[in-house]
Enzyme design. Structure first.
Site, PDB file in Angstrom:
ATOM      1  N   GLY A  60      73.255  22.991 -60.338  1.00 53.72           N
ATOM      2  CA  GLY A  60      73.236  23.686 -58.961  1.00 53.72           C
ATOM      3  C   GLY A  60      73.855  22.528 -58.476  1.00 53.72           C
ATOM      4  O   GLY A  60      74.524  21.564 -58.744  1.00 53.72           O
ATOM      5  N   SER A  61      74.318  22.884 -56.945  1.00 51.90           N
ATOM      6  CA  SER A  61      75.182  22.078 -56.105  1.00 51.90           C
ATOM      7  C   SER A  61      74.580  20.541 -55.989  1.00 51.90           C
ATOM      8  O   SER A  61      75.479  19.743 -55.751  1.00 51.90           O
ATOM      9  CB  SER A  61      75.156  22.658 -54.946  1.00 51.90           C
ATOM     10  N   ALA A  92      66.090  22.338 -56.267  1.00 49.70           N
ATOM     11  CA  ALA A  92      65.345  23.424 -56.356  1.00 49.70           C
ATOM     12  C   ALA A  92      65.695  24.353 -54.925  1.00 49.70           C
ATOM     13  O   ALA A  92      66.430  23.605 -54.123  1.00 49.70           O
ATOM     14  CB  ALA A  92      63.737  23.153 -55.815  1.00 49.70           C
ATOM     15  N   ASP A  93      65.477  25.702 -54.824  1.00 53.90           N
ATOM     16  CA  ASP A  93      65.635  26.424 -53.630  1.00 53.90           C
ATOM     17  C   ASP A  93      64.692  26.565 -52.541  1.00 53.90           C
ATOM     18  O   ASP A  93      65.004  26.602 -51.384  1.00 53.90           O
ATOM     19  CB  ASP A  93      65.849  27.835 -54.516  1.00 53.90           C
ATOM     20  N   GLY A 117      66.443  28.747 -59.466  1.00 53.95           N
ATOM     21  CA  GLY A 117      66.838  30.000 -60.281  1.00 53.95           C
ATOM     22  C   GLY A 117      68.115  30.676 -59.372  1.00 53.95           C
ATOM     23  O   GLY A 117      68.825  31.444 -60.091  1.00 53.95           O
ATOM     24  N   GLY A 151      70.605  29.587 -58.668  1.00 50.52           N
ATOM     25  CA  GLY A 151      72.140  29.089 -59.624  1.00 50.52           C
ATOM     26  C   GLY A 151      72.279  29.621 -60.724  1.00 50.52           C
ATOM     27  O   GLY A 151      73.226  29.553 -61.632  1.00 50.52           O
ATOM     28  N   GLU A 181      66.268  25.720 -67.084  1.00 49.26           N
ATOM     29  CA  GLU A 181      65.540  24.725 -66.402  1.00 49.26           C
ATOM     30  C   GLU A 181      64.186  24.785 -66.700  1.00 49.26           C
ATOM     31  O   GLU A 181      63.502  23.625 -66.652  1.00 49.26           O
ATOM     32  CB  GLU A 181      65.785  25.139 -65.051  1.00 49.26           C
ATOM     33  N   LYS A 216      65.085  22.905 -47.440  1.00 47.42           N
ATOM     34  CA  LYS A 216      64.551  23.457 -48.461  1.00 47.42           C
ATOM     35  C   LYS A 216      62.916  23.409 -48.582  1.00 47.42           C
ATOM     36  O   LYS A 216      62.158  24.051 -49.407  1.00 47.42           O
ATOM     37  CB  LYS A 216      65.233  22.871 -49.648  1.00 47.42           C
TER      38      LYS A 216
END
Length: 235
Positions: free
Chosen positions: A34-35, A90-91, A103, A105, A111, A129
């Protein structure tokens, strides 16, 4: 080198650099996707260049490609079944419990496998977040087999979800590194993440969900006022 294009990118980088303090010489390190995790891999590459000895286990092909380009030695579970530390993004992060939704990403299965094999899981996020209750803003990604995904979606609806098949392009479904589809499932506020994670896991055709309950060792949160390390509330 990951480019910083916004203030939020700067916060992601700050969280990643703080999390690097958890990495010690000689560790086997799970590398997130992820970013935000991309900034972590960049920073770790710089430390390896300066002499740090680590072995990385990536959670996606994208992360593996970045790590190789930076000279980070990589391995698989064939060589190492136990990981000392995983650092990932994490989102959503639930304040207090530090339960997670991950998830978005597209790498949730790998993961979770890597997280489950890790002695410690450190999560890196910016302040946006962190939420009071999971599901506030983010759907729960659920990885499902391509065959019969419609049946899995129907079962998820019976749990109260609004599942949407993820697409990479308008006319092309998103396919994970494992060759599966992802259903992005909106549940609204999730009162009992552990129960929901269990209920989703019992659906035939579901490979894994993006609920990570009780797995966080620490969460590094970057805000404009500084970087804070959160620990799970004691039960």
């Amino acid at each position: 080198m990951v480019e910083i294009k916004s203030e939020r990118d700067r916060l992601k980088r700050d969280a990643a650099l703080r999390a690097l303090e958890f990495v010690k010489d000689g560790m086997v390190v799970g590398l997130g996707t992820g970013s935000t995790a991309a900034f972590l891999v960049d920073g770790l590459g710089e430390r390896v260049k300066n002499g740090m000895k680590v072995i990385g286990i990536p959670t996606s092909e994208r992360t593996a490609t970045q790590a190789r380009s930076l000279g980070i030695p990589l391995a698989t579970f064939a060589e190492h079944q136990r990981i000392d530390l995983t650092i990932d993004g994490a989102d959503e992060v639930a304040r207090g419990t530090l339960d997670l939704i991950k998830g978005l990403g597209g790498a949730l299965l790998r993961e979770k496998i890597v997280a489950a094999a890790s002695a410690s899981l450190v999560i890196i996020v910016d302040q946006e977040k962190v939420v009071d209750q999971l599901g506030d803003h983010t759907p729960v990604p659920v990885e499902v087999t391509q065959f019969g995904w419609q049946v899995s979606a129907a079962a998820l609806r019976r749990l109260g979800a609004e599942p949407v098949l993820r697409h990479a392009h308008e006319d092309h479904e998103f396919i994970t590194d494992g060759g599966n589809f992802i259903l992005d499932c909106r549940f609204g506020h999730i009162a009992d993440p552990a129960r929901l994670e269990s209920d989703i896991g019992r659906i035939v055709g579901v490979v894994e969900s993006g609920l990570f309950v009780g797995r966080s060792t620490a969460v590094v949160v970057a805000a404009a006022t500084g970087v804070e390390v959160l620990m799970p509330a004691k039960k």
